[in-house]
Design a protein around this motif. Structure first.
Motif, PDB file in Angstrom:
ATOM      1  N   LEU A 136     -76.676  78.016 125.470  1.00 57.26           N
ATOM      2  CA  LEU A 136     -76.085  77.756 124.165  1.00 57.26           C
ATOM      3  C   LEU A 136     -76.556  77.064 123.784  1.00 57.26           C
ATOM      4  CD1 LEU A 136     -72.974  75.790 126.016  1.00 57.26           C
ATOM      5  CD2 LEU A 136     -73.076  77.388 124.443  1.00 57.26           C
ATOM      6  N   ILE A 137     -76.930  76.518 121.750  1.00 55.79           N
ATOM      7  CA  ILE A 137     -77.267  75.692 121.427  1.00 55.79           C
ATOM      8  C   ILE A 137     -76.406  74.913 120.522  1.00 55.79           C
ATOM      9  CG2 ILE A 137     -79.342  77.446 120.785  1.00 55.79           C
ATOM     10  CD1 ILE A 137     -78.236  77.950 117.841  1.00 55.79           C
ATOM     11  N   GLU A 138     -76.323  74.072 120.362  1.00 57.90           N
ATOM     12  CA  GLU A 138     -75.977  73.192 119.033  1.00 57.90           C
ATOM     13  C   GLU A 138     -76.012  72.100 118.361  1.00 57.90           C
ATOM     14  OE1 GLU A 138     -73.341  68.864 120.882  1.00 57.90           O
ATOM     15  OE2 GLU A 138     -74.169  69.720 122.421  1.00 57.90           O
ATOM     16  N   GLY A 139     -75.027  72.671 117.289  1.00 61.87           N
ATOM     17  CA  GLY A 139     -75.430  71.749 116.035  1.00 61.87           C
ATOM     18  C   GLY A 139     -76.107  72.546 114.737  1.00 61.87           C
ATOM     19  N   THR A 140     -75.518  72.036 113.380  1.00 59.58           N
ATOM     20  CA  THR A 140     -75.669  73.442 112.465  1.00 59.58           C
ATOM     21  C   THR A 140     -77.271  73.338 112.040  1.00 59.58           C
ATOM     22  OG1 THR A 140     -74.102  71.789 111.132  1.00 59.58           O
ATOM     23  CG2 THR A 140     -75.365  73.393 109.771  1.00 59.58           C
ATOM     24  N   ILE A 190     -65.276  72.543 121.597  1.00 59.29           N
ATOM     25  CA  ILE A 190     -66.485  72.140 121.168  1.00 59.29           C
ATOM     26  C   ILE A 190     -66.854  71.058 121.936  1.00 59.29           C
ATOM     27  CG2 ILE A 190     -67.720  71.004 119.724  1.00 59.29           C
ATOM     28  CD1 ILE A 190     -66.226  72.525 117.844  1.00 59.29           C
ATOM     29  N   ALA A 191     -65.943  69.764 122.802  1.00 51.02           N
ATOM     30  CA  ALA A 191     -66.433  69.111 123.855  1.00 51.02           C
ATOM     31  C   ALA A 191     -66.987  70.092 125.191  1.00 51.02           C
ATOM     32  CB  ALA A 191     -65.225  68.240 124.358  1.00 51.02           C
ATOM     33  N   LYS A 192     -65.764  70.298 125.603  1.00 49.36           N
ATOM     34  CA  LYS A 192     -66.534  71.695 127.138  1.00 49.36           C
ATOM     35  C   LYS A 192     -67.118  71.969 126.785  1.00 49.36           C
ATOM     36  CE  LYS A 192     -63.863  74.702 130.509  1.00 49.36           C
ATOM     37  NZ  LYS A 192     -62.824  74.410 130.636  1.00 49.36           N
ATOM     38  N   CYS A 193     -67.961  72.589 125.651  1.00 55.30           N
ATOM     39  CA  CYS A 193     -69.020  73.785 125.754  1.00 55.30           C
ATOM     40  C   CYS A 193     -69.900  72.476 125.530  1.00 55.30           C
ATOM     41  CB  CYS A 193     -68.742  75.006 124.804  1.00 55.30           C
ATOM     42  SG  CYS A 193     -67.508  75.745 125.123  1.00 55.30           S
ATOM     43  N   THR A 194     -70.529  71.801 124.849  1.00 54.62           N
ATOM     44  CA  THR A 194     -71.783  71.059 125.052  1.00 54.62           C
ATOM     45  C   THR A 194     -72.089  69.417 125.430  1.00 54.62           C
ATOM     46  OG1 THR A 194     -69.543  69.201 123.157  1.00 54.62           O
ATOM     47  CG2 THR A 194     -71.350  71.366 122.137  1.00 54.62           C
ATOM     48  N   THR A 201     -73.734  66.718 124.853  1.00 51.48           N
ATOM     49  CA  THR A 201     -73.573  65.777 123.542  1.00 51.48           C
ATOM     50  C   THR A 201     -72.721  64.734 123.733  1.00 51.48           C
ATOM     51  OG1 THR A 201     -73.372  66.606 121.504  1.00 51.48           O
ATOM     52  CG2 THR A 201     -76.072  66.310 122.829  1.00 51.48           C
ATOM     53  N   VAL A 202     -72.670  63.342 123.234  1.00 46.91           N
ATOM     54  CA  VAL A 202     -71.917  62.633 123.400  1.00 46.91           C
ATOM     55  C   VAL A 202     -70.581  62.368 122.300  1.00 46.91           C
ATOM     56  CG1 VAL A 202     -71.077  60.024 123.647  1.00 46.91           C
ATOM     57  CG2 VAL A 202     -72.944  60.504 124.835  1.00 46.91           C
ATOM     58  N   THR A 203     -71.087  63.052 121.588  1.00 47.98           N
ATOM     59  CA  THR A 203     -70.861  63.042 119.786  1.00 47.98           C
ATOM     60  C   THR A 203     -71.311  64.229 119.648  1.00 47.98           C
ATOM     61  OG1 THR A 203     -71.116  60.996 119.604  1.00 47.98           O
ATOM     62  CG2 THR A 203     -70.240  62.263 117.608  1.00 47.98           C
ATOM     63  N   PRO A 204     -70.235  65.396 119.967  1.00 47.71           N
ATOM     64  CA  PRO A 204     -70.627  66.724 119.651  1.00 47.71           C
ATOM     65  C   PRO A 204     -70.090  66.966 117.648  1.00 47.71           C
ATOM     66  CG  PRO A 204     -69.032  66.610 121.598  1.00 47.71           C
ATOM     67  CD  PRO A 204     -69.131  65.501 120.723  1.00 47.71           C
TER      68      PRO A 204
END
Length: 263
Positions: free
Chosen positions: A30-34, A80-84, A86-89
């Motif tokens: 997984l990668i997260e963020g724009t 999104i919260a389940k798959c990331t 970070t505290v603030t996804p």
């Protein structure tokens, strides 16, 4: 397609990728963020799906990039919260299939500059070194046994997308380094007992810079493969640099010699 339930079977599969054993099993991560998704798209990474906050829509930065054959899925904040982790996804994440770079291609590069990691255990340090290697124009990164997982979310965040810009190869240093030496590489490492500084050393030839574990340094068996040892001189009162900072100093000195040397 829109998925709103965190109990959706596909969502459960994505969330499992937060654990190393499932990343290894499926060969995905997984990668997260724009920013990271943007870098992955630009670099033509093998993306399976991009999931974005359905209420906010696809981030504008991701529009107009040729995304090839992949799914774009609108999801709820709960998904999104389940798959990331970070505290603030951030409002977008992606699932990517792992890509294996070929050692043989890196070995063929003339006058290559490569950073080699031996047992670097902190994901932030691993990511920082990959980012610095990219910034300094290195040809690749080698990760030996005992390093933090390349696909750990913290490692990936620390690379800031550099993971997609250059080959990062995982393997046994006792197998890889002898091959590099046979191809003309000098394996160089730091040592407090070294008589030469990194500013006296010639990095212009094929240089493979070896850095070791945060606490123990380079392992004994790998140390035997080192050709040259250097010291990073310090004028202040700090006792030492951490491995990420030391790696950056060496990489950027190599870059200076190769590309910014005044005649």
């Amino acid at each position: 397609m829109v998925i709103t339930s965190p109990q959706n079977a596909r969502v459960k599969e994505w969330a499992q990728l937060l654990e190393k054993k499932y990343r290894d099993k499926t060969n995905k991560y997984l990668i997260e963020g724009t920013h990271l998704v943007h870098e992955a798209l630009k670099s033509k990474a093998d993306i399976e799906v991009v999931a974005y906050d359905v209420d906010k829509g696809i981030p504008s930065e991701l529009m107009g990039i040729d995304s090839g054959d992949m799914d774009w899925v609108g999801v709820s904040e709960a998904v999104i919260a389940k798959c990331t982790d970070t505290v603030t996804p951030q409002p977008v994440f992606a699932v990517i299939r792992k890509h294996s770079s070929e050692l043989s291609k890196l070995l063929e590069v003339n006058h290559s500059l490569v950073i080699v990691l031996d047992g670097i255990q902190d994901p932030g340090n691993v990511g920082t070194i990959i980012r610095s290697a990219d910034a300094a124009g290195a040809d690749g990164v080698i990760m030996g046994r005992g390093c933090a997982d390349l696909y750990n979310p913290k490692t990936i965040r620390s690379t800031m997308g550099s993971l997609f810009h250059m080959p990062v190869i995982e393997g046994d240093l006792l197998d890889i380094l002898p091959q590099a030496k046979q191809n003309g590489a000098r394996v160089v490492s730091t040592s407090l007992q070294a008589s030469s500084t990194c500013y006296e050393y010639n990095f212009a030839d094929t240089s493979w810079i070896l850095v070791g574990n945060e606490a123990k340094g380079v392992s004994e068996s790998v140390q035997k493969l080192v050709d040259d040892t250097l010291i990073i001189p310090m004028r202040g009162q700090a006792e030492s640099l951490n491995v990420g900072m030391a790696s950056s100093v060496l990489l950027f000195e190599a870059m200076r010699q190769r590309h910014f040397r005044q005649e």
